[in-house]
Design a protein around this motif. Structure first.
Motif, short mmCIF file in Angstrom:
data_model
loop_
_atom_site.label_atom_id
_atom_site.label_comp_id
_atom_site.label_asym_id
_atom_site.label_seq_id
_atom_site.Cartn_x
_atom_site.Cartn_y
_atom_site.Cartn_z
N ALA A 171 -30.62 1.40 -13.45
CA ALA A 171 -29.24 1.15 -13.02
C ALA A 171 -29.20 0.71 -11.56
CB ALA A 171 -28.39 2.40 -13.23
N VAL B 126 -30.09 -2.96 -11.08
CA VAL B 126 -29.05 -3.91 -11.46
C VAL B 126 -27.92 -3.93 -10.44
CG1 VAL B 126 -27.33 -4.48 -13.23
CG2 VAL B 126 -29.61 -3.66 -13.91
N HIS B 127 -27.58 -2.75 -9.89
CA HIS B 127 -26.46 -2.64 -8.93
C HIS B 127 -26.97 -1.96 -7.66
CE1 HIS B 127 -23.65 -3.80 -12.09
NE2 HIS B 127 -24.18 -2.88 -12.87
N ARG C 280 -26.05 -1.05 -4.64
CA ARG C 280 -24.89 -0.83 -3.78
C ARG C 280 -24.94 0.58 -3.23
NH1 ARG C 280 -20.19 -2.82 -7.83
NH2 ARG C 280 -20.83 -0.82 -8.70
N ARG D 40 -33.86 -4.64 -0.36
CA ARG D 40 -33.30 -5.10 -1.63
C ARG D 40 -34.42 -5.65 -2.50
NH1 ARG D 40 -27.94 -5.19 -2.21
NH2 ARG D 40 -26.68 -4.83 -0.35
N MET E 208 -24.02 3.40 -5.69
CA MET E 208 -25.08 3.68 -6.65
C MET E 208 -26.26 4.39 -5.99
SD MET E 208 -24.39 2.97 -9.73
CE MET E 208 -26.07 3.16 -10.31
#
Length: 457
Positions: A314, A317-318, A320, A386, A323
């Protein structure tokens, strides 16, 4: 327990020492990672984490051996004094802008001496409390000590805001951290010589040889018990994945995230993440007994590994801030479930005469695996942190740990040599095969517990 003067003083030594340790670690992290005058790249982050964690694994077993020879009162006050001096030396390096190997070696020396202090506190505890209160005193000292260390870290973060994020501010906070070690040394001097043991000093040379042999014996003992080696593999997988996540989150809070609302970046954001991680530990403490009752230890480990893998996917995918904070809660909780089950497996199924050596090996692998993962990720991570690919690889670590856990559990378990040591009265004859013993260990749901635990004979 608090009515005992010796226990109160030892607790005060622990609290002041661990407050200073929490201050030092947070101050060092702030000086290296979130200092505008220093550009911390992934490799620098990895080196910093290695400095903070490796001494506990490398020095720990030897510290324990030497503490069985030296007067522990003297170890406590002398080691804390040395730690205070070394902390000031590190502060001078920070103030003058010195980085690289000199700074890391100074921090390595501080954390290495800290291991002597913590091991000495644990070894001295039985000398100041009654045996019937030993378990409770351990729980109180360890839990409260960890909380005080967290308070020390919070103090460092707050003081960085007061004195500034530059080299001078980092050095000032580091000097203040030395006051914890200095106070702990003064408190330790208040004990009577010899009060904290050891009762029967051993030769240091023989003790060091025993440590080296003990790690090998611990590996053999772990391999001989399938459930212990299976949970060990699951724990190593978690630490590898968690190391990758830690590196990426530190880089993201420094370079990749943007502050919005109550969600902060920099050291403030790291503080929020640590708070949620602590919540994950609390969640695991509540959930683990419930899971084990319904699914067994093996089932609880499976759930935790799958939860860790899904959380990492998860995150990939995100990527942020929200998260990341949720991930800190879930990943820390999942890892703690695995650790609690692994501890229980070793404590209940490994023979008493090798259990200490198994835990010594366990501690070393626990931290070394974490540092190795951080170092490997540092070579692949971008400066912003990232990296969906690394998060997917972290998820793969959890899944590989699940496969390894299942394969190791299915090995044929050994039968204990002496049934009496597993809960049956001396002289009672029970001709149990290895499979029968496996049935009596509540490692899976539906199995009956050991007869000793139910009161049956």
């Amino acid at each position: 327990m608090l009515s005992t003067r010796g226990f109160r003083r030892l607790l005060a030594v622990r609290f002041t020492a661990q407050w200073g340790d929490g201050m030092f670690q947070a101050a060092l992290g702030g000086a290296v990672l979130f200092n505008p005058e220093r550009e911390a790249d992934p490799v620098a982050v990895a080196i910093g984490l290695a400095v903070l964690f490796l001494p506990y694994s490398i020095i720990g077993p030897f510290a324990g051996a030497l503490l069985d020879r030296w007067d522990r009162r003297r170890v406590l006050w002398a080691a804390n004094l040395v730690r205070a001096v070394l902390t000031v030396v590190v502060a001078i390096l920070v103030a003058t802008g010195v980085g690289g190997p000199p700074l890391y070696l100074g921090a390595l020396a501080v954390t290495g001496v800290t291991r002597f202090v913590l091991a000495g506190l644990s070894a001295a505890l039985p000398h100041v409390v009654e045996e019937k209160h030993l378990v409770e005193s351990n729980v109180l000292a360890a839990t409260a000590g960890a909380a005080v260390a967290a308070v020390g870290g919070a103090c460092a973060i707050a003081l960085r805001g007061v004195f500034g994020p530059d080299n001078a501010g980092g050095a000032t906070v580091t000097v203040i951290a030395s006051l914890g070690a200095l106070t702990a040394a003064l408190l330790a001097m208040g004990f009577r010589p010899g009060l904290l043991g050891p009762d029967e000093p051993k030769e240091a040379k023989r003790a060091l040889v025993a440590v080296a042999r003990g790690l090998v014996d611990g590996a053999r003992a772990t391999a001989a018990v399938p459930s212990a080696s299976a949970s060990f593999a699951a724990l190593v997988a978690h630490r590898l994945a968690f190391g990758v996540s830690t590196l990426l989150m530190l880089l993201l809070f420094r370079h990749g995230f943007t502050q919005h609302g109550v969600l902060l970046t920099g050291m403030g954001g790291i503080g929020e993440m640590v708070a949620l991680a602590a919540g994950g530990l609390g969640m695991a403490a509540v959930v683990t007994p419930w899971l084990v009752r319904r699914l067994g230890r093996a089932g609880a480990i499976r759930v935790a590994l799958v939860l860790g893998a899904l959380t990492q996917l998860a995150l990939s995918v995100h990527i942020r801030m929200e998260m990341a904070l949720i991930g800190a809660f879930l990943l820390t909780g999942a890892g703690q479930i695995v650790k609690l089950c692994a501890d229980s497996s070793v404590q209940s199924e490994v023979d008493d005469d090798t259990r200490g050596r198994v835990f010594a090996l366990y501690d070393a692998v626990f931290n070394i695996g974490y540092v190795v993962a951080v170092a490997a990720a540092a070579l692949l991570a971008p400066p912003t942190g990232r990296s969906p690919l690394l998060l997917v690889l972290a998820a793969a670590c959890y899944l590989l740990g699940l496969v390894g856990h299942e394969l190791l559990r299915r090995r044929h378990p050994r039968a204990p040599k002496h049934p009496a040591s597993r809960g049956f009265p001396q002289g009672e004859s029970r001709n149990l095969s290895a499979d029968t013993w496996a049935d009596e260990i509540p490692d899976s749901p539906g199995q009956k517990p050991r007869l000793a635990e139910t009161g049956e004979r």
